[in-house]
Design a protein around this motif. Structure first.
Motif, PDB file in Angstrom:
ATOM      1  N   GLN A  81       0.867  -1.264   0.096  1.00 40.20           N
ATOM      2  CA  GLN A  81       0.276  -0.465  -0.081  1.00 40.20           C
ATOM      3  C   GLN A  81       0.526   1.394  -0.343  1.00 40.20           C
ATOM      4  O   GLN A  81       1.544   1.291   0.442  1.00 40.20           O
ATOM      5  CB  GLN A  81      -0.474  -0.230   1.201  1.00 40.20           C
ATOM      6  N   ASP A  82       0.654   1.991  -0.624  1.00 40.54           N
ATOM      7  CA  ASP A  82       1.362   3.699  -0.484  1.00 40.54           C
ATOM      8  C   ASP A  82       1.088   3.857   0.813  1.00 40.54           C
ATOM      9  O   ASP A  82       2.220   4.052   1.264  1.00 40.54           O
ATOM     10  CB  ASP A  82       0.569   4.994  -1.061  1.00 40.54           C
ATOM     11  N   TYR A  83       0.483   3.762   1.756  1.00 43.70           N
ATOM     12  CA  TYR A  83       1.002   4.773   2.646  1.00 43.70           C
ATOM     13  C   TYR A  83       1.741   4.158   3.835  1.00 43.70           C
ATOM     14  O   TYR A  83       2.574   3.538   4.396  1.00 43.70           O
ATOM     15  CB  TYR A  83      -0.962   4.839   4.066  1.00 43.70           C
TER      16      TYR A  83
ATOM     17  N   LYS B 266       4.589   2.928   2.247  1.00 43.33           N
ATOM     18  CA  LYS B 266       5.711   3.462   1.188  1.00 43.33           C
ATOM     19  C   LYS B 266       6.142   5.270   1.849  1.00 43.33           C
ATOM     20  O   LYS B 266       6.825   5.819   2.192  1.00 43.33           O
ATOM     21  CB  LYS B 266       5.973   3.536  -0.365  1.00 43.33           C
ATOM     22  N   PHE B 267       4.598   5.388   1.857  1.00 37.89           N
ATOM     23  CA  PHE B 267       4.587   6.874   2.491  1.00 37.89           C
ATOM     24  C   PHE B 267       5.233   7.125   4.188  1.00 37.89           C
ATOM     25  O   PHE B 267       6.182   8.283   4.436  1.00 37.89           O
ATOM     26  CB  PHE B 267       3.520   7.641   2.462  1.00 37.89           C
TER      27      PHE B 267
ATOM     28  N   LYS C 277       7.479   5.087   5.017  1.00 36.36           N
ATOM     29  CA  LYS C 277       8.971   5.383   4.558  1.00 36.36           C
ATOM     30  C   LYS C 277       9.316   5.339   4.419  1.00 36.36           C
ATOM     31  O   LYS C 277      10.727   6.739   4.601  1.00 36.36           O
ATOM     32  CB  LYS C 277       9.552   4.173   3.513  1.00 36.36           C
TER      33      LYS C 277
ATOM     34  N   LYS D 225       9.049   8.925   5.351  1.00 38.53           N
ATOM     35  CA  LYS D 225       8.899  10.062   6.321  1.00 38.53           C
ATOM     36  C   LYS D 225      10.000   9.504   7.297  1.00 38.53           C
ATOM     37  O   LYS D 225      10.739  10.205   8.533  1.00 38.53           O
ATOM     38  CB  LYS D 225       7.604  10.134   7.541  1.00 38.53           C
TER      39      LYS D 225
ATOM     40  N   LEU E 279      10.852   6.613   9.123  1.00 40.72           N
ATOM     41  CA  LEU E 279      10.364   5.868  10.160  1.00 40.72           C
ATOM     42  C   LEU E 279      11.207   4.799  10.245  1.00 40.72           C
ATOM     43  O   LEU E 279      11.581   4.351   9.989  1.00 40.72           O
ATOM     44  CB  LEU E 279       9.020   5.516  10.418  1.00 40.72           C
ATOM     45  N   GLN E 280      10.962   4.141  12.133  1.00 40.17           N
ATOM     46  CA  GLN E 280      12.043   2.792  11.869  1.00 40.17           C
ATOM     47  C   GLN E 280      11.048   2.102  11.432  1.00 40.17           C
ATOM     48  O   GLN E 280      10.220   1.650  11.456  1.00 40.17           O
ATOM     49  CB  GLN E 280      12.551   2.756  13.292  1.00 40.17           C
TER      50      GLN E 280
ATOM     51  N   ARG F  30       8.898   0.630  13.808  1.00 37.23           N
ATOM     52  CA  ARG F  30       7.193   1.009  13.765  1.00 37.23           C
ATOM     53  C   ARG F  30       6.693   0.899  12.556  1.00 37.23           C
ATOM     54  O   ARG F  30       5.419   0.751  13.174  1.00 37.23           O
ATOM     55  CB  ARG F  30       7.733   2.748  14.201  1.00 37.23           C
TER      56      ARG F  30
ATOM     57  N   VAL G 159       3.153  -0.518  13.980  1.00 31.43           N
ATOM     58  CA  VAL G 159       2.354   0.018  13.871  1.00 31.43           C
ATOM     59  C   VAL G 159       1.355   0.310  12.811  1.00 31.43           C
ATOM     60  O   VAL G 159       0.635  -0.681  12.520  1.00 31.43           O
ATOM     61  CB  VAL G 159       2.739   1.804  14.186  1.00 31.43           C
ATOM     62  N   HIS G 160       1.938   0.392  11.215  1.00 32.78           N
ATOM     63  CA  HIS G 160       1.314   0.727  10.083  1.00 32.78           C
ATOM     64  C   HIS G 160       0.552  -0.846   9.660  1.00 32.78           C
ATOM     65  O   HIS G 160      -0.729  -0.515   9.509  1.00 32.78           O
ATOM     66  CB  HIS G 160       1.922   1.349   9.026  1.00 32.78           C
TER      67      HIS G 160
ATOM     68  N   LYS H 206      -1.276  -2.787  12.840  1.00 33.12           N
ATOM     69  CA  LYS H 206      -2.821  -2.390  13.438  1.00 33.12           C
ATOM     70  C   LYS H 206      -3.675  -2.630  11.643  1.00 33.12           C
ATOM     71  O   LYS H 206      -4.939  -3.099  11.979  1.00 33.12           O
ATOM     72  CB  LYS H 206      -3.123  -0.899  13.410  1.00 33.12           C
ATOM     73  N   ASN H 207      -3.414  -2.875  10.460  1.00 36.68           N
ATOM     74  CA  ASN H 207      -4.761  -2.277   9.220  1.00 36.68           C
ATOM     75  C   ASN H 207      -4.195  -4.403   9.762  1.00 36.68           C
ATOM     76  O   ASN H 207      -5.485  -4.641   8.602  1.00 36.68           O
ATOM     77  CB  ASN H 207      -3.590  -2.437   8.148  1.00 36.68           C
TER      78      ASN H 207
ATOM     79  N   LEU I 240     -11.235  -0.790  16.587  1.00 39.75           N
ATOM     80  CA  LEU I 240      -9.496  -1.059  15.631  1.00 39.75           C
ATOM     81  C   LEU I 240      -9.836  -0.598  14.331  1.00 39.75           C
ATOM     82  O   LEU I 240      -8.989   0.375  13.625  1.00 39.75           O
ATOM     83  CB  LEU I 240      -9.638  -3.051  14.712  1.00 39.75           C
TER      84      LEU I 240
ATOM     85  N   ARG J 229      17.981   6.598   6.182  1.00 43.25           N
ATOM     86  CA  ARG J 229      15.993   6.560   7.013  1.00 43.25           C
ATOM     87  C   ARG J 229      16.784   7.942   7.463  1.00 43.25           C
ATOM     88  O   ARG J 229      15.240   8.808   7.825  1.00 43.25           O
ATOM     89  CB  ARG J 229      16.120   5.254   7.368  1.00 43.25           C
TER      90      ARG J 229
ATOM     91  N   GLY K  27      12.675  12.179   4.711  1.00 42.42           N
ATOM     92  CA  GLY K  27      11.509  12.895   5.913  1.00 42.42           C
ATOM     93  C   GLY K  27      12.099  14.117   7.118  1.00 42.42           C
ATOM     94  O   GLY K  27      11.429  14.833   7.012  1.00 42.42           O
TER      95      GLY K  27
ATOM     96  N   PHE L  71       2.411  11.741  -2.221  1.00 46.71           N
ATOM     97  CA  PHE L  71       2.911  11.069  -3.076  1.00 46.71           C
ATOM     98  C   PHE L  71       1.386  11.708  -4.343  1.00 46.71           C
ATOM     99  O   PHE L  71       0.604  12.443  -4.399  1.00 46.71           O
ATOM    100  CB  PHE L  71       2.006   9.766  -2.807  1.00 46.71           C
TER     101      PHE L  71
ATOM    102  N   MET M 246      -4.586   7.206  -0.353  1.00 48.16           N
ATOM    103  CA  MET M 246      -3.937   6.287  -0.435  1.00 48.16           C
ATOM    104  C   MET M 246      -2.504   5.967   0.373  1.00 48.16           C
ATOM    105  O   MET M 246      -2.305   5.496   1.090  1.00 48.16           O
ATOM    106  CB  MET M 246      -3.598   5.409  -1.145  1.00 48.16           C
ATOM    107  N   THR M 247      -2.294   7.806   0.554  1.00 48.06           N
ATOM    108  CA  THR M 247      -1.406   7.983   1.562  1.00 48.06           C
ATOM    109  C   THR M 247      -1.170   7.935   2.696  1.00 48.06           C
ATOM    110  O   THR M 247      -0.363   8.105   3.235  1.00 48.06           O
ATOM    111  CB  THR M 247      -0.610   8.982   0.903  1.00 48.06           C
TER     112      THR M 247
ATOM    113  N   ASN N 231      -2.117   6.271   6.673  1.00 47.75           N
ATOM    114  CA  ASN N 231      -2.602   5.002   7.340  1.00 47.75           C
ATOM    115  C   ASN N 231      -4.422   5.822   7.542  1.00 47.75           C
ATOM    116  O   ASN N 231      -4.425   5.994   8.682  1.00 47.75           O
ATOM    117  CB  ASN N 231      -1.610   4.793   8.015  1.00 47.75           C
TER     118      ASN N 231
ATOM    119  N   VAL O  84      -6.023   3.829   9.358  1.00 52.69           N
ATOM    120  CA  VAL O  84      -6.482   2.541  11.214  1.00 52.69           C
ATOM    121  C   VAL O  84      -5.257   4.076  11.658  1.00 52.69           C
ATOM    122  O   VAL O  84      -6.204   4.213  13.168  1.00 52.69           O
ATOM    123  CB  VAL O  84      -6.337   2.191  10.983  1.00 52.69           C
ATOM    124  N   LEU O  85      -4.960   5.103  11.454  1.00 53.01           N
ATOM    125  CA  LEU O  85      -4.477   5.474  11.921  1.00 53.01           C
ATOM    126  C   LEU O  85      -4.958   7.224  12.309  1.00 53.01           C
ATOM    127  O   LEU O  85      -4.413   7.903  11.658  1.00 53.01           O
ATOM    128  CB  LEU O  85      -3.054   5.277  12.466  1.00 53.01           C
TER     129      LEU O  85
ATOM    130  N   ALA P 280      10.611  10.594  14.754  1.00 53.70           N
ATOM    131  CA  ALA P 280      11.676   9.072  14.666  1.00 53.70           C
ATOM    132  C   ALA P 280      13.031   9.967  13.811  1.00 53.70           C
ATOM    133  O   ALA P 280      14.272   9.449  14.049  1.00 53.70           O
ATOM    134  CB  ALA P 280      11.596   9.136  12.972  1.00 53.70           C
TER     135      ALA P 280
END
Lengths: 325, 333
Positions: A217-219, A221-222, A224, A226, A228-229, A232, A236-237, A240-241, A314, B87, B91, B98, B103-104, B106, B108-109, B121
């Protein structure tokens, strides 16, 4: 939310009423308990006495009517065999079954999700290929056979674990539980693993499929992008999905876990309500069979409600609300 | 160019190793971008624009891989840095917006979770300070009542609002370079205008270099300083945006420009580029555009070299459109 719950409760009531009729008529059809309960040398008069005392001389619909009116007062009939209320007999054995089911569910979740996510993250590694092959075995090997093999290996040959019974039981919050003592835990371990195997395989497959899907999913990649470790992103990402389908299916399957613990309880002589059911079927002890099935119906209805509520926690896109019709 | 470029890409090659063969999605492209400048990267779908963006951020997924060239970010070759260093840069120094705002984020957050994590981060700051910065960033991109919006989930936003949130996230750590991959394609024209305005303002204020990937020439015309036209993994023409758009020299650029509807050509049928973009797995020998080009001849069976033209223009063509014969010098780079 409350409107939703009230509506669901009303729907559940309809389900329970319909199920009670199906269950009662189904059990009515499977055989005449008198044949089994009456001793061979009883004469006709004694037979008729017995039939009358059990209320079996009345027409089917009348019997059903009596059953319903009693059931509404919380009385699901008295066991022909034990002469005790069927409901009490079952509730007495319920904690054992519930404990077994909950421990199995925990095993399925605690091992299934990490293994499945791992298999989804590294689909080409030999480790995840073995995990997936293992899950096929978990799906396809019959529970009773695996149970017997486990007893053979761990109880008979290695002697590590006891093969039957519950072991030490401690009363916690009014329920007798095995899990909190070492002896009890060693008793619950093998049946719980046996019962968990199927669900474990299912959780692995769900978690793997979910991970594979979410990763593209794009989110992700997004996330990444950003910076993020990795941990995480996965914990988390991704997690949770994938929990959404896992919780839905597991919730619904929990009822199945309780219902199908019949096999495992029989193999490991676990004194739960599944074993009681099998014994009662053997004796055609109708009230217990009916009461057991009714409890299972209640359980499924209740679990469905809980799953819907969990689902909304959820997945924020699902909000429980009154559907406008 | 007097200023040291923020990003200098030299001969970048990103190939995808598929079962059907090697797809050269990006095949030897060279460009650079200075601080505060906007580079428009233009081309049809599948021309390698997005892969270029992902290559810069080191986000090319399997089976793709950057196989050659240099991506120099302030002199540091991003192809050679460790995964952890990459990494850290993502960011903070380089961020990306994007294409599809639906889609960019998430689903559920909550927005605050997704913004605060982007700050934490990279920096050890408290959640309160991070939240404060997230709120300011939302305000910056024109989201009303940011405090309330922070607690919302993505599905409670419209497409335009989500893209604003994505842009706010990209801006959170004040990057030097933003790669924007068709960020306004999925949006209404009015929203597109607002977002273009915001981005332009921010870039000129903070000196952020911006790579704007799009297929919309009108956006590039209004926004970019430099333009690179991509076709089948190669940059076929690049240069100052006005020079290229006013006097396209590559037949493909010319074709793109003439296929944009304009009020001057009302009533006349729109011209179009015949055929379709070639599959990257079966590129024609020589110039990839030759089969669709009305000026192609036997020379085009061979791969053209890069030619330099006046005003720092570069192009990849045997038969450029010559507006003024004196303009073209035949040079190999």
């Amino acid at each position: 939310m409350s409107v939703f719950i009230i509506r669901r409760l009303l729907q559940s009531g309809v389900v329970v009423i319909i199920m009670s009729f199906i269950v009662f008529s189904g059990v009515f059809l499977i055989g005449d308990p008198v044949e089994i309960l009456v001793s061979d040398d009883a004469d006709q008069e004694e037979r008729e006495e017995m039939i009358k005392s059990m209320g079996l001389d009345k027409p089917f619909l009348v019997q059903y009517g009596i059953f319903v009116s009693k059931a509404l007062k919380g009385n699901l009939g008295e066991s022909f065999v034990f002469n005790e209320p069927a409901l009490l007999l079952i509730l007495d054995r319920m904690p054992a079954t519930m404990e077994l089911a909950v421990v199995s569910l925990m095993i399925a979740i605690i091992f299934g999700i990490p293994l499945g996510v791992w298999a989804g993250l590294k689909p080409d590694s030999w480790a995840s290929k073995s995990i997936m092959t293992g899950s096929i075995l978990g799906f396809s090997l019959p529970t009773f056979w695996v149970g017997i093999m486990m007893i053979l290996l761990f109880a008979v040959m290695l002697g590590w674990l006891p093969s039957t019974g519950r072991g030490d039981v401690q009363v916690i919050l009014g329920m007798p539980l095995s899990i909190f003592s070492w002896d009890g835990f060693s008793h619950v371990l093998m049946p719980a693993v046996n019962l968990a195997l199927f669900k474990l395989s299912m959780v692995i497959r769900l978690a793997r499929a979910g991970t594979r899907e979410v990763l593209h999913q794009d989110y992700i990649k997004f996330a990444k992008a950003k910076g993020l470790q990795e941990s995480r992103i996965i914990l988390v990402h991704v997690m949770k999905n994938i929990l959404i389908p896992v919780v839905t299916v597991l919730g619904l399957e929990f009822g199945g876990l309780v219902a199908f613990s019949v096999v495992t309880e029989t193999v490991f002589a676990w004194p739960g309500m599944g074993k009681l059911l099998i014994d009662s079927i053997g004796l055609l002890d109708r009230p217990i069979i009916v009461a057991y099935l009714m409890i299972i119906v209640f359980l499924f209805v209740f679990i469905n409600l809980v799953v819907d509520i969990l689902y909304s926690i959820l997945d924020p896109r699902v909000r429980l609300q009154d559907v406008k019709s | 160019m007097t200023q040291k470029p923020t990003l200098d890409v030299r001969d970048l090659r990103t190939y995808f190793f598929t079962k059907g063969g090697v797809a050269k999605a990006v095949d030897g492209i060279t460009f650079s971008i200075a601080p505060g400048k906007v580079l428009g990267l233009v081309g049809e779908s599948g021309s390698g624009k997005t892969v270029t963006g992902f290559s810069i951020l080191g986000l090319v997924d399997q089976p793709g891989r950057v196989v050659g060239g240099e991506i120099l970010y302030r002199g540091e070759d991003l192809n050679k840095v460790s995964a952890e260093r990459m990494r850290e840069l993502r960011g903070v120094n380089i961020s990306m917006i994007f294409q599809d705002p639906m889609m960019t984020l998430n689903p559920v957050l909550r927005i605050d979770t997704q913004m605060i994590e982007a700050i934490r981060a990279h920096e050890k700051v408290s959640k309160e300070i991070a939240r404060q910065r997230a709120r300011d960033a939302l305000g910056q991109v024109g989201i009303a009542s940011p405090d309330e919006r922070l607690r919302a989930y993505p599905h409670q936003f419209s497409g335009g609002m989500r893209q604003r949130v994505a842009i706010a996230i990209a801006l959170l750590n004040k990057p030097d370079l933003i790669v924007a991959d068709e960020p306004t394609t999925a949006l209404d024209v009015t929203i597109q205008g607002q977002i273009l305005y915001e981005v332009q303002k921010l870039c000129s204020q903070t000196g952020t270099a911006l790579i704007w990937i799009t297929h919309d020439l009108s956006v590039v015309a209004g926004l970019a300083d430099q333009i690179c036209v991509m076709y089948a993994g190669k940059i076929v023409e690049s240069g100052e945006v006005n020079a290229v758009l006013d006097n396209p020299m590559h037949p493909y650029t010319h074709g793109l420009i003439t296929s944009v509807p304009s009020k001057n050509k009302r009533g006349a049928p729109l011209s179009q580029i015949p055929g379709m973009a070639p599959s990257l797995l079966s590129l024609p020998k020589g110039c990839a555009f030759a089969p669709r080009c009305k000026w192609s001849n036997s020379n085009c069976q061979e791969q053209p070299d890069i030619r330099l033209a006046p005003q720092n223009r570069r192009l990849l063509c045997h038969n450029p459109i010559e507006y003024n014969n004196d303009n073209i010098r035949q040079e190999t780079s």
